[in-house]
Design a protein around this motif. Structure first.
Motif, PDB file in Angstrom:
ATOM      1  N   GLU A 198       3.446   1.938  -4.945  1.00  0.00           N
ATOM      2  CA  GLU A 198       2.298   1.872  -4.043  1.00  0.00           C
ATOM      3  C   GLU A 198       2.676   1.180  -2.735  1.00  0.00           C
ATOM      4  O   GLU A 198       2.156   1.532  -1.667  1.00  0.00           O
ATOM      5  N   ALA A 199       3.594   0.219  -2.818  1.00  0.00           N
ATOM      6  CA  ALA A 199       4.003  -0.501  -1.613  1.00  0.00           C
ATOM      7  C   ALA A 199       4.687   0.417  -0.606  1.00  0.00           C
ATOM      8  O   ALA A 199       4.792   0.070   0.576  1.00  0.00           O
ATOM      9  N   ARG A 200       5.152   1.567  -1.073  1.00  0.00           N
ATOM     10  CA  ARG A 200       5.788   2.529  -0.177  1.00  0.00           C
ATOM     11  C   ARG A 200       4.965   3.816  -0.119  1.00  0.00           C
ATOM     12  O   ARG A 200       5.482   4.924  -0.209  1.00  0.00           O
TER      13      ARG A 200
END
Length: 301
Positions: A116-118
């Motif tokens: 999710e961070a990317r």
């Protein structure tokens, strides 16, 4: 697949930027007088063209020498490199049409689980896979009947996400209760919509072919206009096409028919030898493929 009626106006709608890009010559310049003539034939105003040139100049993609219709536009390498057809894929289309690229029954799958961070990279890889003709089987898992591994590797390398990808091939694909490859293709890809785009291309190309084969000789600006219209309509029809092998498609397939008429148009344009040196670089890219197709078609068995 249901037959769809395609209404085609005589005028092909083309974004102003696409027109400007289509007029780039082999020496990375654009003749403003030709640009304005073709724009007028396509129903664009001079103001639309001037504004687009200004936008491209502000982006550093074009340098204008002179004013108005007497100007010469010098195009930067970044813009030159970004335009034109992907000749490799165009050639593959025609190989499929003439039976030179039969399907071997292998499905190619790729799955990804990007954190999710990317999210931006996750969206980018999904869009890249779809642009390569992939269809979602389920969340994060995409399939194509074509050997796309080199392109997937390039995409993953560019986004630096190779560690989040899983690749596999199989000849035993089942989607829900569907086992027939043709049924699976009809389920996963919007074939009616893709076919409608090709039906439109065929109609547009046929009207232009009628003009090109008419005893009345078209002027250079009229032929340039036809060239731009054909290229724009071909791009519009081809971009959403996953290039499924004929074995997976309803027959006769509108894409095959449309590309045959398009090749006939390009052949007619190629006969205008006295004009070829001044025509856009985009034309020469298409012409190279059509010459190869014509040579194969004319060769003895």
């Amino acid at each position: 697949m249901s037959e769809q009626r395609v209404d085609v106006d005589e005028m092909v709608e083309i974004p102003t930027r696409v027109l400007v890009e289509s007029m780039i010559r082999d020496d990375a310049t654009i003749d403003a007088s030709e640009l304005y003539m073709v724009a007028g034939a396509l129903g664009m105003s001079d103001q639309q063209v001037r504004l687009q040139i200004k936008r491209l100049a502000n982006e550093g993609l074009i340098i204008q020498e002179g004013r108005g219709r007497r100007a010469l536009l010098r195009v930067g390498g970044e813009l030159v490199d970004s335009i034109g057809p992907n000749v490799e894929f165009v050639r593959f289309m025609y190989d499929q049409d003439r039976g030179a690229a039969p399907w071997n029954g292998v499905w190619h799958l790729v799955g990804f689980a990007v954190p999710e961070a990317r999210r931006h990279d996750r969206d980018a890889v999904r869009d890249g896979i779809v642009s390569l003709g992939g269809a979602a089987v389920q969340g994060g898992l995409y399939v194509s009947p074509n050997s796309w591994e080199p392109y997937i590797d390039t995409l993953a390398s560019r986004l630096d996400i190779a560690g989040y990808l899983t690749r596999l091939t199989t000849t035993d694909l089942r989607v829900g209760n569907l086992e027939s490859p043709r049924d699976i293709a009809a389920q996963l890809w919007p074939l009616d919509k893709i076919a409608a785009g090709h039906q439109r291309l065929r109609t547009v190309a046929q009207t232009r072919l009628d003009r090109l084969t008419d005893p009345h000789e078209l002027s250079p600006s009229e032929m340039l206009t036809v060239l731009v219209e054909l290229a724009a309509e071909f791009t519009r029809a081809s971009e959403p096409d996953p290039l499924l092998p004929p074995e997976l498609l309803p027959q006769p397939w509108p894409g095959t028919q449309a590309r045959a008429v398009l090749a006939a148009c390009w052949t007619q344009l190629m006969h205008r030898e006295t004009l070829l040196h001044a025509w856009p670089r985009m034309f020469h890219s298409y012409a190279d493929v059509i010459r190869q197709v014509s040579a194969v078609g004319d060769s003895p068995d």
